[in-house]
Design an enzyme around this catalytic site. Structure first.
Site, PDB file in Angstrom:
ATOM      1  N   GLY A 105      12.300   3.245   3.700  1.00 38.10           N
ATOM      2  CA  GLY A 105      10.881   3.505   3.438  1.00 38.10           C
ATOM      3  C   GLY A 105      10.098   3.683   4.732  1.00 38.10           C
ATOM      4  O   GLY A 105      10.661   3.606   5.832  1.00 38.10           O
ATOM      5  N   VAL A 113      18.108  -3.550  -4.889  1.00 38.94           N
ATOM      6  CA  VAL A 113      18.154  -4.974  -4.526  1.00 38.94           C
ATOM      7  C   VAL A 113      17.627  -5.885  -5.640  1.00 38.94           C
ATOM      8  O   VAL A 113      17.627  -7.101  -5.485  1.00 38.94           O
ATOM      9  CB  VAL A 113      17.421  -5.273  -3.190  1.00 38.94           C
ATOM     10  CG1 VAL A 113      18.128  -4.584  -2.037  1.00 38.94           C
ATOM     11  CG2 VAL A 113      15.959  -4.899  -3.256  1.00 38.94           C
ATOM     12  N   LYS A 165      10.098  -5.666 -11.024  1.00 40.97           N
ATOM     13  CA  LYS A 165      11.465  -6.179 -10.842  1.00 40.97           C
ATOM     14  C   LYS A 165      11.788  -6.424  -9.365  1.00 40.97           C
ATOM     15  O   LYS A 165      12.380  -7.433  -9.006  1.00 40.97           O
ATOM     16  CB  LYS A 165      12.479  -5.206 -11.447  1.00 40.97           C
ATOM     17  CG  LYS A 165      12.554  -5.323 -12.966  1.00 40.97           C
ATOM     18  CD  LYS A 165      13.494  -4.311 -13.575  1.00 40.97           C
ATOM     19  CE  LYS A 165      14.942  -4.666 -13.351  1.00 40.97           C
ATOM     20  NZ  LYS A 165      15.849  -3.688 -14.004  1.00 40.97           N
ATOM     21  N   TYR A 172       1.794  -4.624  -9.208  1.00 39.08           N
ATOM     22  CA  TYR A 172       2.106  -4.794  -7.781  1.00 39.08           C
ATOM     23  C   TYR A 172       1.569  -6.134  -7.283  1.00 39.08           C
ATOM     24  O   TYR A 172       2.291  -6.918  -6.667  1.00 39.08           O
ATOM     25  CB  TYR A 172       1.476  -3.642  -7.009  1.00 39.08           C
ATOM     26  CG  TYR A 172       1.790  -3.605  -5.527  1.00 39.08           C
ATOM     27  CD1 TYR A 172       3.092  -3.421  -5.078  1.00 39.08           C
ATOM     28  CD2 TYR A 172       0.768  -3.723  -4.581  1.00 39.08           C
ATOM     29  CE1 TYR A 172       3.374  -3.355  -3.715  1.00 39.08           C
ATOM     30  CE2 TYR A 172       1.041  -3.657  -3.223  1.00 39.08           C
ATOM     31  CZ  TYR A 172       2.336  -3.472  -2.793  1.00 39.08           C
ATOM     32  OH  TYR A 172       2.616  -3.412  -1.445  1.00 39.08           O
ATOM     33  N   THR A 232      -1.859   0.405   6.159  1.00 44.14           N
ATOM     34  CA  THR A 232      -1.175   0.855   7.376  1.00 44.14           C
ATOM     35  C   THR A 232      -0.884   2.345   7.257  1.00 44.14           C
ATOM     36  O   THR A 232      -0.658   2.840   6.147  1.00 44.14           O
ATOM     37  CB  THR A 232       0.129   0.057   7.557  1.00 44.14           C
ATOM     38  OG1 THR A 232      -0.206  -1.325   7.619  1.00 44.14           O
ATOM     39  CG2 THR A 232       0.869   0.446   8.821  1.00 44.14           C
TER      40      THR A 232
END
Ligand code: UDP
Length: 318
Positions: free
Chosen positions: A12, A59, A93, A147, A177
């Site tokens: 990412g 993950v 998740k 989120y 950012t």
């Protein structure tokens, strides 16, 4: 033998920049990413690097790696409001199950652990600027809740692994950012304004543009995170640039730097869009000796150059 760091979400925007810093500091890096929002473009320059390994893996499922691991940094998550709107269940998740897997893996390896949390834990804040001691104002059932609550859960889980299992954990609360490698179609304000300016499309400011954000250039953010990873801190630490902009100011700055003739147009404000956001970085200054250094206009210019280059590559179909 170099010390090895597992970076989840390593393909990412932030995960790949953190990887570059870790490699430059003499660590070896294993990147795990399922590429749902990450991209191999961000790690193409690492192909052939003997200190680097890429594993295509979600993950939120069991994590396995042979051999010792010095640190686990859990950066995997959709992070743009557009993404977590489209991928709400994956977002929940990876923040919950993914954090649990990453913590379990860190515990098994005796590794330190750092979680990428977010200023979104403060929701639409009633305290301004936001110190780490503020508990936030979050709508759990709104579109951003997937989120915000996933990250709040991930912080709670991280502290539980610290308290119960003694894992050496760290929590960074990342404020807005920007920088090179953000996706052209990311959907967040700065990439949108840049794409729109560079393709002579209208610049879409949501609402009247009086809402504020505090934007940090990526190299400053990564430096703060690297310092936190090396520290003994366990409580959350805000990392962000306290310089506060209205979104209209940001749209105008980007329009000016690009030299475009694009007009600014207004679109409806998304549901639960925070009205203000500014980090109180007293803790990062005192405990990490960290503060942002990059001039934001210079950061915007660097980002714009990267966007320009990639737009050209897309045009020629490369
Ligand atoms: N925004 C905007 N135009 C866009 C995209 C975003 O005005 O094309 C606004 C958005 O409503 C919010 C701010 O910019 O007030 C920052 O949004 P972003 O998606 O970058 O991140 P957020 O801080 O909301 O997570």
């Amino acid at each position: 033998m170099k010390q090895r760091v597992l970076v989840t979400g390593g393909a990412g925007f932030l995960g790949s920049h953190l990887t570059d810093r870790l490699l430059a500091e003499g660590f070896s890096v294993v990147c795990m990413d399922n590429l749902i929002t990450g991209s191999t473009d961000n790690i193409a320059h690492l192909a052939g690097n003997r200190d680097y390994q890429f594993i295509h893996h979600d993950v939120s499922e069991f994590i396995y790696l042979d051999g010792p691991v010095y640190a686990v940094v859990h950066f995997a998550s959709p992070a743009s409001p557009l993404d977590y709107h489209e991928l709400p269940i994956q977002t929940l998740k990876v923040g919950s199950l993914g954090t649990h897997k990453a913590l379990g893996f860190a515990k098994a390896k005796g590794a330190r652990f750092l979680i990428a949390s977010t200023s979104e834990v403060y929701g639409d804040p009633l305290v301004h600027p936001q110190p780490e001691s503020y508990w936030g104002n979050v709508n759990p059932v709104g579109p951003r809740g997937v989120y915000d609550e996933a990250k709040r859960f991930s912080e709670a889980m991280t502290m539980a692994y610290h308290r119960v299992h003694g894992v050496d954990t760290k929590i960074v609360r990342i404020f807005n950012t920007f920088g090179p490698r953000m996706r052209l179609n990311d959907g967040r304000a700065i990439p949108n304004f840049m794409m729109q300016s560079l393709t002579d499309k209208p610049i879409t400011v949501f609402g009247d543009g009086s809402q504020t954000r505090s934007f940090c250039f990526v190299s400053d953010l990564i430096d703060g995170i690297f310092r936190l990873l090396q520290s003994d801190l366990h409580d959350p630490v805000n990392i962000g640039n306290p310089l506060e902009w209205t979104l209209l100011q940001m749209a105008e700055a980007i329009r000016e730097i690009s030299g475009t003739g694009s007009q600014i147009v207004h679109k409806p404000l998304p549901v639960d869009d925070p009205k203000v956001r500014q980090p109180d970085i007293t803790r990062a200054k005192a405990e990490l000796g960290w503060e942002p250094r990059v001039d934001l206009n210079e950061g915007l210019r660097q980002t714009m150059e990267d966007f320009r280059r990639r737009i050209e590559l897309e045009k020629v179909g490369a």
